[in-house]
Design a protein around this motif. Structure first.
Motif, mmCIF file in Angstrom:
data_model
loop_
_atom_site.group_PDB
_atom_site.id
_atom_site.type_symbol
_atom_site.label_atom_id
_atom_site.label_comp_id
_atom_site.label_asym_id
_atom_site.label_seq_id
_atom_site.Cartn_x
_atom_site.Cartn_y
_atom_site.Cartn_z
ATOM 1 N N TYR A 2 64.370 -42.224 -68.014
ATOM 2 C CA TYR A 2 63.590 -41.493 -67.013
ATOM 3 C C TYR A 2 63.671 -42.210 -65.676
ATOM 4 N N GLU A 48 57.501 -37.458 -69.238
ATOM 5 C CA GLU A 48 58.074 -36.202 -68.786
ATOM 6 C C GLU A 48 57.575 -35.820 -67.396
ATOM 7 N N LEU A 52 56.706 -30.055 -66.552
ATOM 8 C CA LEU A 52 57.250 -29.673 -67.844
ATOM 9 C C LEU A 52 56.096 -29.228 -68.734
ATOM 10 N N LYS A 53 56.108 -27.967 -69.107
ATOM 11 C CA LYS A 53 55.054 -27.374 -69.934
ATOM 12 C C LYS A 53 55.702 -26.739 -71.157
ATOM 13 N N GLU A 54 55.279 -27.172 -72.339
ATOM 14 C CA GLU A 54 55.822 -26.648 -73.589
ATOM 15 C C GLU A 54 57.353 -26.707 -73.602
ATOM 16 N N LYS A 55 57.888 -27.842 -73.160
ATOM 17 C CA LYS A 55 59.326 -28.126 -73.133
ATOM 18 C C LYS A 55 60.111 -27.219 -72.187
ATOM 19 N N ARG A 56 59.422 -26.622 -71.205
ATOM 20 C CA ARG A 56 60.075 -25.759 -70.217
ATOM 21 C C ARG A 56 59.590 -26.102 -68.829
ATOM 22 N N CYS A 57 60.452 -25.932 -67.859
ATOM 23 C CA CYS A 57 60.092 -26.181 -66.469
ATOM 24 C C CYS A 57 59.195 -25.050 -65.973
#
Length: 77
Positions: A2, A48, A52-57
């Motif tokens: 990261y 993260e 990033l929310k629920e593995k989505r941008c």
């Protein structure tokens, strides 16, 4: 690994507008200065991105230039 997500002024304006914030409000809430450059703040809940929310941008349409151009960076190519 990261790292920092650096933001151009255009990136900041676009994301701020999408969140109905002015530039100063956006910077205060989401940004920090690193060696004279604006970057997204670290996520206090993990490594993260803040967006990033629920593995989505969650800001895909307004995502920063750095994200838009990955993996086509000279250092990666």
């Amino acid at each position: 690994e990261y790292g920092y997500v650096y933001l151009t002024e255009a990136d900041q304006q676009l994301i701020a507008k999408a969140h109905r914030l002015n530039l100063a409000q956006f910077r205060e809430k989401y940004c920090r200065l690193i060696d004279g450059y604006w970057a997204l703040k670290a996520n206090p809940d993990g490594p993260e991105c803040l967006f990033l929310k629920e593995k989505r941008c969650s800001i895909y349409k307004e995502r920063p230039t750095q994200c838009r151009t990955w993996p086509f960076w000279p250092s990666v190519m």
